[in-house]
Scaffold this active site. Structure first.
Site, PDB file in Angstrom:
ATOM      1  N   ARG A  91      25.619 -33.323 -41.801  1.00 33.50           N
ATOM      2  CA  ARG A  91      24.351 -32.619 -41.563  1.00 33.50           C
ATOM      3  C   ARG A  91      24.304 -32.012 -40.158  1.00 33.50           C
ATOM      4  O   ARG A  91      23.677 -31.003 -39.929  1.00 33.50           O
ATOM      5  CB  ARG A  91      23.199 -33.616 -41.746  1.00 33.50           C
ATOM      6  CG  ARG A  91      21.885 -32.993 -42.134  1.00 33.50           C
ATOM      7  CD  ARG A  91      20.748 -34.025 -42.213  1.00 33.50           C
ATOM      8  NE  ARG A  91      21.122 -35.320 -42.716  1.00 33.50           N
ATOM      9  CZ  ARG A  91      20.942 -35.714 -43.977  1.00 33.50           C
ATOM     10  NH1 ARG A  91      20.397 -34.919 -44.858  1.00 33.50           N
ATOM     11  NH2 ARG A  91      21.311 -36.937 -44.356  1.00 33.50           N
ATOM     12  N   TYR A  92      24.933 -32.685 -39.200  1.00 25.89           N
ATOM     13  CA  TYR A  92      24.926 -32.261 -37.798  1.00 25.89           C
ATOM     14  C   TYR A  92      26.375 -32.014 -37.372  1.00 25.89           C
ATOM     15  O   TYR A  92      27.287 -32.655 -37.890  1.00 25.89           O
ATOM     16  CB  TYR A  92      24.332 -33.354 -36.904  1.00 25.89           C
ATOM     17  CG  TYR A  92      22.976 -33.842 -37.329  1.00 25.89           C
ATOM     18  CD1 TYR A  92      21.825 -33.144 -36.987  1.00 25.89           C
ATOM     19  CD2 TYR A  92      22.837 -35.006 -38.078  1.00 25.89           C
ATOM     20  CE1 TYR A  92      20.572 -33.595 -37.372  1.00 25.89           C
ATOM     21  CE2 TYR A  92      21.588 -35.461 -38.472  1.00 25.89           C
ATOM     22  CZ  TYR A  92      20.461 -34.753 -38.110  1.00 25.89           C
ATOM     23  OH  TYR A  92      19.232 -35.198 -38.493  1.00 25.89           O
ATOM     24  N   ARG A  95      28.690 -35.297 -36.069  1.00 25.05           N
ATOM     25  CA  ARG A  95      28.734 -36.604 -36.734  1.00 25.05           C
ATOM     26  C   ARG A  95      28.620 -36.461 -38.251  1.00 25.05           C
ATOM     27  O   ARG A  95      28.020 -35.502 -38.739  1.00 25.05           O
ATOM     28  CB  ARG A  95      27.628 -37.530 -36.219  1.00 25.05           C
ATOM     29  CG  ARG A  95      26.224 -36.955 -36.314  1.00 25.05           C
ATOM     30  CD  ARG A  95      25.364 -37.613 -35.238  1.00 25.05           C
ATOM     31  NE  ARG A  95      23.964 -37.198 -35.293  1.00 25.05           N
ATOM     32  CZ  ARG A  95      23.483 -36.132 -34.664  1.00 25.05           C
ATOM     33  NH1 ARG A  95      24.286 -35.333 -34.001  1.00 25.05           N
ATOM     34  NH2 ARG A  95      22.201 -35.825 -34.732  1.00 25.05           N
ATOM     35  N   CYS A 104      23.921 -53.170 -51.852  1.00 25.82           N
ATOM     36  CA  CYS A 104      23.265 -53.810 -50.703  1.00 25.82           C
ATOM     37  C   CYS A 104      23.031 -55.290 -51.018  1.00 25.82           C
ATOM     38  O   CYS A 104      22.907 -55.664 -52.183  1.00 25.82           O
ATOM     39  CB  CYS A 104      21.902 -53.168 -50.439  1.00 25.82           C
ATOM     40  SG  CYS A 104      21.998 -51.396 -50.154  1.00 25.82           S
ATOM     41  N   CYS A 108      15.582 -52.898 -50.928  1.00 22.80           N
ATOM     42  CA  CYS A 108      14.262 -52.703 -50.327  1.00 22.80           C
ATOM     43  C   CYS A 108      13.429 -51.837 -51.271  1.00 22.80           C
ATOM     44  O   CYS A 108      13.933 -50.812 -51.756  1.00 22.80           O
ATOM     45  CB  CYS A 108      14.429 -52.027 -48.972  1.00 22.80           C
ATOM     46  SG  CYS A 108      15.695 -52.821 -47.949  1.00 22.80           S
ATOM     47  N   CYS A 111      13.256 -48.077 -50.430  1.00 26.37           N
ATOM     48  CA  CYS A 111      14.538 -47.471 -50.033  1.00 26.37           C
ATOM     49  C   CYS A 111      14.557 -45.964 -50.271  1.00 26.37           C
ATOM     50  O   CYS A 111      14.211 -45.489 -51.341  1.00 26.37           O
ATOM     51  CB  CYS A 111      15.669 -48.121 -50.826  1.00 26.37           C
ATOM     52  SG  CYS A 111      17.267 -47.345 -50.516  1.00 26.37           S
ATOM     53  N   ARG A 113      17.248 -44.243 -50.515  1.00 23.30           N
ATOM     54  CA  ARG A 113      18.366 -43.890 -51.405  1.00 23.30           C
ATOM     55  C   ARG A 113      18.292 -44.716 -52.686  1.00 23.30           C
ATOM     56  O   ARG A 113      19.321 -45.043 -53.275  1.00 23.30           O
ATOM     57  CB  ARG A 113      19.707 -44.099 -50.693  1.00 23.30           C
ATOM     58  CG  ARG A 113      19.929 -43.189 -49.514  1.00 23.30           C
ATOM     59  CD  ARG A 113      21.390 -43.021 -49.144  1.00 23.30           C
ATOM     60  NE  ARG A 113      21.488 -42.076 -48.036  1.00 23.30           N
ATOM     61  CZ  ARG A 113      21.842 -42.413 -46.794  1.00 23.30           C
ATOM     62  NH1 ARG A 113      22.152 -43.658 -46.500  1.00 23.30           N
ATOM     63  NH2 ARG A 113      21.893 -41.492 -45.848  1.00 23.30           N
ATOM     64  N   ASP A 274      10.128 -42.207 -46.032  1.00 23.08           N
ATOM     65  CA  ASP A 274      10.560 -41.005 -46.751  1.00 23.08           C
ATOM     66  C   ASP A 274       9.845 -40.883 -48.093  1.00 23.08           C
ATOM     67  O   ASP A 274       9.267 -41.848 -48.594  1.00 23.08           O
ATOM     68  CB  ASP A 274      12.080 -41.065 -46.968  1.00 23.08           C
ATOM     69  CG  ASP A 274      12.838 -40.970 -45.650  1.00 23.08           C
ATOM     70  OD1 ASP A 274      12.538 -40.042 -44.873  1.00 23.08           O
ATOM     71  OD2 ASP A 274      13.702 -41.831 -45.400  1.00 23.08           O
ATOM     72  N   ASP A 311      12.439 -37.682 -41.144  1.00 28.78           N
ATOM     73  CA  ASP A 311      13.564 -36.973 -41.751  1.00 28.78           C
ATOM     74  C   ASP A 311      12.944 -35.863 -42.578  1.00 28.78           C
ATOM     75  O   ASP A 311      12.287 -36.132 -43.591  1.00 28.78           O
ATOM     76  CB  ASP A 311      14.371 -37.936 -42.636  1.00 28.78           C
ATOM     77  CG  ASP A 311      15.746 -38.183 -42.061  1.00 28.78           C
ATOM     78  OD1 ASP A 311      16.478 -37.200 -41.870  1.00 28.78           O
ATOM     79  OD2 ASP A 311      16.059 -39.354 -41.812  1.00 28.78           O
ATOM     80  N   LYS A 318      16.477 -34.776 -38.656  1.00 34.39           N
ATOM     81  CA  LYS A 318      15.427 -35.611 -38.069  1.00 34.39           C
ATOM     82  C   LYS A 318      14.639 -34.833 -37.027  1.00 34.39           C
ATOM     83  O   LYS A 318      15.195 -34.006 -36.308  1.00 34.39           O
ATOM     84  CB  LYS A 318      16.052 -36.833 -37.394  1.00 34.39           C
ATOM     85  CG  LYS A 318      16.672 -37.812 -38.365  1.00 34.39           C
ATOM     86  CD  LYS A 318      17.240 -39.004 -37.622  1.00 34.39           C
ATOM     87  CE  LYS A 318      17.657 -40.089 -38.612  1.00 34.39           C
ATOM     88  NZ  LYS A 318      18.706 -39.634 -39.551  1.00 34.39           N
TER      89      LYS A 318
END
Ligand code: SF4
Length: 350
Positions: A91-92, A95, A104, A108, A111, A113, A274, A311, A318
């Site tokens: 995205r950047y 990185r 996981c 959560c 979440c 994702r 999100d 985001d 971000k």
């Protein structure tokens, strides 16, 4: 009763005293759609007598997850729009994310994702996909940092993690490896010498971004795990999601940030929640978030201040959305608010 194995089904939740039997049917419908897992450490932390327990709220499924609002989306931060090869999000310029695994230790309920993780999620990268992901990283000299996320990369065995981290030793332009994980909090017993050795790669600086949302998560065992990591030379930062009913309280947020700093984890990101499907019951407004962030100013040390982040939906990256301290005030001056809400001109007018 506190389980000794992870909770993975609504029946397990009932057996552990975390779900009344008469709600098992509705929660079965949630579990068909979104993965469920609670580690024994997190299950033990839940106060069964407290219906609004903030640990339970993060991990015990709720029928409200079946309500999806029009603005919510399966890929809320636009990973797929920036995925040149499977497992990589670029995205950047400097990185990339490397998503080696979509499993996981806990799932959560908020979440971002949630459509990608879990037993029915995107799984683990195949050896061929991993080769292609590494070829992409090796072929882009501008990639300075690789963020290992998923899923939670620390669910991998030390042997499998070593097989990944060792490959970075041969890529000179990658200087930083950053692991995003919940393991030191939700499964602190896994932070042992072999796992810590597996995080390291020759010539790379290793960061660990620890995800925790409530000060109670920083148990004695979690603090010990953080101390081991810090003593092993692994730098740590925090990430927290601002969540209604979990940490939308100035005292809770202050206690969480202090707990991080005490554990040698520098507060880094406080994420606005999100637009993940079925998570509306966790979301608060940006104005409420800004008020909470402003409440930390002055009350707690500068070490304890995270950056409040949105985001931007659609993969636009971000944006810092903290309270705007500087506003144009004409004649080349700005108005700046102090932590008590007082307004001052800068530079001061004589
Ligand atoms: S640990 Fe991270 S990726 Fe896994 S369920 Fe929680 S928020 Fe999602």
């Amino acid at each position: 009763m506190n389980p000794t194995r992870p909770i993975r089904t609504p029946a397990d939740l009932v057996a552990a005293g975390l779900l009344p039997q008469d709600r098992q049917g509705e929660i079965e419908r949630v579990a068909e759609r979104y993965a469920v897992a609670i580690t024994p450490v997190m299950a033990a932390l839940i106060d069964r007598r407290e219906p609004a327990d903030p640990i339970a709220r993060q991990f015990v499924p709720d029928a409200a997850e079946l309500a999806v609002s029009p603005e919510e989306r399966g890929d809320p931060i636009g990973d797929l729009a920036h995925s040149p090869v499977e497992g990589i999000v670029h995205r950047y310029p400097d990185r990339v994310l490397l998503k080696a695994v979509h499993v996981c230790p806990v799932y959560c309920r908020f979440c971002f994702r949630r459509e990608m993780v879990g037993p029915q999620g995107l799984g683990t990268l195949s050896p061929e996909a991993m080769d292609a992901a590494f070829a992409y990283i090796a072929g882009h000299a501008g990639i300075w940092e690789v963020i290992l996320t998923g899923g939670d990369p620390l669910v991998l065995s030390p042997r499998r993690l070593t097989a990944i981290t060792e490959r970075f030793s041969a890529i000179d332009h990658v200087k930083i490896l950053r692991f995003h994980t919940r393991v030191p909090v939700v499964e602190p017993e896994r932070i042992d010498a072999s796992l810590m050795a597996a995080l390291k790669a020759s010539g790379k600086t290793v960061y660990l971004a620890l995800h925790a949302n409530h000060p109670r998560e920083l148990t004695e065992a979690a603090r010990t795990a953080c101390a081991r990591l810090a003593d092993a030379g692994i730098a740590m930062v925090s990430q927290t999601v601002l969540l209604k009913g979990v940490n939308d309280d100035p005292d809770i947020l202050a206690a969480l940030m202090r707990a991080f700093v005490e554990a040698r984890v520098k507060p880094y990101y406080l994420h606005h929640p999100d637009l993940a499907p079925g998570t509306g019951h966790f979301r608060l407004s940006i104005e409420e978030g800004q008020r909470l962030v402003a409440s930390l100013r002055g009350r707690v040390s500068g070490l304890c201040q995270p950056t409040y982040i949105l985001d931007i939906p659609g993969g636009h990256g971000k944006a810092a959305i903290g309270p705007n301290a500087l506003r144009p005030a004409g004649e080349g001056c700005y108005s700046v608010s102090d932590y008590r809400g007082g307004e001052h001109l800068y530079p001061p007018r004589r």
